[in-house]
Design a protein around this motif. Sequence first.
Motif, PDB file in Angstrom:
ATOM      1  N   MET A   1       3.623  50.006   5.413  1.00 28.01           N
ATOM      2  CA  MET A   1       2.844  49.058   6.206  1.00 28.01           C
ATOM      3  C   MET A   1       3.745  48.333   7.208  1.00 28.01           C
ATOM      4  O   MET A   1       3.373  48.145   8.372  1.00 28.01           O
ATOM      5  CB  MET A   1       2.130  48.060   5.297  1.00 28.01           C
ATOM      6  N   SER A   2       4.919  47.928   6.759  1.00 29.53           N
ATOM      7  CA  SER A   2       5.841  47.227   7.661  1.00 29.53           C
ATOM      8  C   SER A   2       6.281  48.135   8.795  1.00 29.53           C
ATOM      9  O   SER A   2       6.400  47.700   9.955  1.00 29.53           O
ATOM     10  CB  SER A   2       7.057  46.716   6.879  1.00 29.53           C
ATOM     11  N   ALA A   3       6.518  49.418   8.482  1.00 31.26           N
ATOM     12  CA  ALA A   3       6.963  50.357   9.521  1.00 31.26           C
ATOM     13  C   ALA A   3       5.855  50.626  10.534  1.00 31.26           C
ATOM     14  O   ALA A   3       6.110  50.671  11.746  1.00 31.26           O
ATOM     15  CB  ALA A   3       7.412  51.662   8.867  1.00 31.26           C
ATOM     16  N   GLU A   4       4.619  50.791  10.068  1.00 34.77           N
ATOM     17  CA  GLU A   4       3.524  51.114  10.981  1.00 34.77           C
ATOM     18  C   GLU A   4       3.226  49.991  11.959  1.00 34.77           C
ATOM     19  O   GLU A   4       2.932  50.229  13.133  1.00 34.77           O
ATOM     20  CB  GLU A   4       2.258  51.464  10.194  1.00 34.77           C
ATOM     21  N   PHE A   5       3.314  48.736  11.470  1.00 33.86           N
ATOM     22  CA  PHE A   5       2.938  47.603  12.320  1.00 33.86           C
ATOM     23  C   PHE A   5       4.141  46.870  12.907  1.00 33.86           C
ATOM     24  O   PHE A   5       3.973  45.896  13.644  1.00 33.86           O
ATOM     25  CB  PHE A   5       2.068  46.623  11.536  1.00 33.86           C
ATOM     26  N   GLY A   6       5.350  47.326  12.591  1.00 29.70           N
ATOM     27  CA  GLY A   6       6.541  46.699  13.138  1.00 29.70           C
ATOM     28  C   GLY A   6       6.821  45.322  12.573  1.00 29.70           C
ATOM     29  O   GLY A   6       7.429  44.479  13.235  1.00 29.70           O
ATOM     30  N   TRP A   7       6.384  45.075  11.315  1.00 36.39           N
ATOM     31  CA  TRP A   7       6.629  43.781  10.681  1.00 36.39           C
ATOM     32  C   TRP A   7       8.016  43.775  10.041  1.00 36.39           C
ATOM     33  O   TRP A   7       8.533  44.800   9.605  1.00 36.39           O
ATOM     34  CB  TRP A   7       5.602  43.518   9.577  1.00 36.39           C
ATOM     35  N   GLY A   8       8.609  42.595   9.928  1.00 30.83           N
ATOM     36  CA  GLY A   8       9.754  42.433   9.052  1.00 30.83           C
ATOM     37  C   GLY A   8       9.273  42.416   7.612  1.00 30.83           C
ATOM     38  O   GLY A   8       8.073  42.375   7.330  1.00 30.83           O
ATOM     39  N   ARG A   9      10.177  42.437   6.686  1.00 34.05           N
ATOM     40  CA  ARG A   9       9.779  42.435   5.273  1.00 34.05           C
ATOM     41  C   ARG A   9       9.125  41.123   4.867  1.00 34.05           C
ATOM     42  O   ARG A   9       8.401  41.058   3.874  1.00 34.05           O
ATOM     43  CB  ARG A   9      10.996  42.721   4.397  1.00 34.05           C
ATOM     44  N   GLU A  10       9.365  40.070   5.640  1.00 34.41           N
ATOM     45  CA  GLU A  10       8.815  38.763   5.275  1.00 34.41           C
ATOM     46  C   GLU A  10       7.293  38.738   5.339  1.00 34.41           C
ATOM     47  O   GLU A  10       6.646  38.049   4.544  1.00 34.41           O
ATOM     48  CB  GLU A  10       9.393  37.675   6.196  1.00 34.41           C
ATOM     49  N   VAL A  11       6.666  39.486   6.259  1.00 34.58           N
ATOM     50  CA  VAL A  11       5.205  39.454   6.410  1.00 34.58           C
ATOM     51  C   VAL A  11       4.522  39.977   5.151  1.00 34.58           C
ATOM     52  O   VAL A  11       3.644  39.328   4.584  1.00 34.58           O
ATOM     53  CB  VAL A  11       4.767  40.278   7.643  1.00 34.58           C
ATOM     54  N   PHE A  12       4.921  41.159   4.707  1.00 32.83           N
ATOM     55  CA  PHE A  12       4.332  41.730   3.495  1.00 32.83           C
ATOM     56  C   PHE A  12       4.699  40.892   2.282  1.00 32.83           C
ATOM     57  O   PHE A  12       3.850  40.625   1.410  1.00 32.83           O
ATOM     58  CB  PHE A  12       4.808  43.169   3.310  1.00 32.83           C
ATOM     59  N   ALA A  13       5.962  40.450   2.221  1.00 34.57           N
ATOM     60  CA  ALA A  13       6.402  39.641   1.087  1.00 34.57           C
ATOM     61  C   ALA A  13       5.601  38.346   0.995  1.00 34.57           C
ATOM     62  O   ALA A  13       5.237  37.904  -0.098  1.00 34.57           O
ATOM     63  CB  ALA A  13       7.897  39.330   1.212  1.00 34.57           C
ATOM     64  N   PHE A  14       5.287  37.733   2.151  1.00 35.81           N
ATOM     65  CA  PHE A  14       4.505  36.496   2.132  1.00 35.81           C
ATOM     66  C   PHE A  14       3.095  36.750   1.605  1.00 35.81           C
ATOM     67  O   PHE A  14       2.561  35.946   0.832  1.00 35.81           O
ATOM     68  CB  PHE A  14       4.425  35.871   3.526  1.00 35.81           C
ATOM     69  N   ALA A  15       2.467  37.847   2.010  1.00 37.31           N
ATOM     70  CA  ALA A  15       1.107  38.146   1.555  1.00 37.31           C
ATOM     71  C   ALA A  15       1.065  38.325   0.040  1.00 37.31           C
ATOM     72  O   ALA A  15       0.162  37.805  -0.633  1.00 37.31           O
ATOM     73  CB  ALA A  15       0.577  39.399   2.255  1.00 37.31           C
ATOM     74  N   ILE A  16       2.036  39.050  -0.511  1.00 39.47           N
ATOM     75  CA  ILE A  16       2.061  39.252  -1.961  1.00 39.47           C
ATOM     76  C   ILE A  16       2.455  37.959  -2.674  1.00 39.47           C
ATOM     77  O   ILE A  16       1.947  37.650  -3.761  1.00 39.47           O
ATOM     78  CB  ILE A  16       3.027  40.393  -2.330  1.00 39.47           C
ATOM     79  N   ALA A  17       3.341  37.183  -2.061  1.00 33.86           N
ATOM     80  CA  ALA A  17       3.680  35.880  -2.643  1.00 33.86           C
ATOM     81  C   ALA A  17       2.460  34.968  -2.645  1.00 33.86           C
ATOM     82  O   ALA A  17       2.202  34.246  -3.614  1.00 33.86           O
ATOM     83  CB  ALA A  17       4.821  35.247  -1.838  1.00 33.86           C
TER      84      ALA A  17
END
Length: 402
Positions: A36-52
């Motif tokens: 997901m991070s690779a497809e949308f060009g997010w840093g790891r913080e975006v996905f990590a924040f959603a799961i947090a």
Amino acid sequence: MTSMWRTCGWVLVGSALILALSLGVRHGFGLFLAPMSAEFGWGREVFAFAIALQNLIWGLAQPFTGALADRFGAAKVVLIGGVLYALGLVLMGMADSPWSLSLSAGLLIGIGLSGTSFSVILGVVGRAVPPEKRSMGMGIASAAGSFGQFAMLPGTLGLIGWLGWSAALLALGLLVALIVPLVSMLKDAPAPLSGNEQTLSEALREACGHSGFWLLAVGFFVCGFQVVFIGIHLPAYLVDQHLPASVGTTVLALVGLFNIFGTYTAGWLGGRMSKPRLLTGLYLARAVVIGLFLWLPVTTTTAYVFGMAMGFLWLSTVPLTNGTVATLFGVRNLSMLGGIVFLFHQLGSFLGGWLGGVVYDRTGSYDLIWQVSILLSLLAAALNWPVRERPVARLQVQAGAA
């Protein structure tokens, strides 16, 4: 053991299956970070924040879903939780921005987990199983549920490889929807209030005035910090150490497999030894395991050994912590009181998941979070040691009268 299965086996099987689905799917969320991070060009913080955020919402909602389960029966709560969980997975599969990811993976799945996971389900088991078998019953349900964490990881990875991350999430949503028919196996009608039983506010005041309750809660914070940090970031950490991505998946699968043995063993030992003292030993063991993992060269072998060792210690805290709460305060308000303790677990989960992404994006390394995890293990061990596993005075008086 045979008599326990004869009297409440249906409840134990239903509880285990629901936990296997609920926690098994959740256990694989870390596999979606990279695609997901690779497809949308997010840093790891975006996905990590959603799961947090998911873990924070899960924790904040848990005392309320627990109280509803105690008063109106767990079946209704699990039913609504299962529907919201499945809907959240479907919408997560359609997410294309940080806010839509936070809404689906964070808010909806967080609420869904609060209605389909430990505090509500183990409250059902605690009320169904005789007191002398309660710790064992919770250990069995937790251990059988942990099998889902082992089985779902390779299945989730296979779905991502076959269908892509988006369609894989839609498929997982359909799988979680199976929780809805499984609700019929939870025979947990709320007991009518008698004249001498506590009100909800009285139960809260009693627990909040007990030092052991807060020591358990703060200790459980550490468990949440560690397991969510490892669950989300370990696969990426191992890739950073130049290991194949399949190694991280295998390590998480080993965590799920050995978690089965760990939770069962913890439940068995909790019926024979002091549960707070077992918790102290468990947190000390975590500090040693993490320390050795950082000290030794990171290889495929050391990663697998770490997965096995951490798996044995992974959710062993759950039957011990919930069992201690049941011993101290009884089972009438167990889902609510266990939910409050679990809130602290999820506050730790939020910080462990989110700070892992923040620290990595700022420093390019997870070293600081690993070191904090070791220090927190030592703190949790110290907090659980003074807890005394004695029922509150109210229960002692009732036992004497009986």
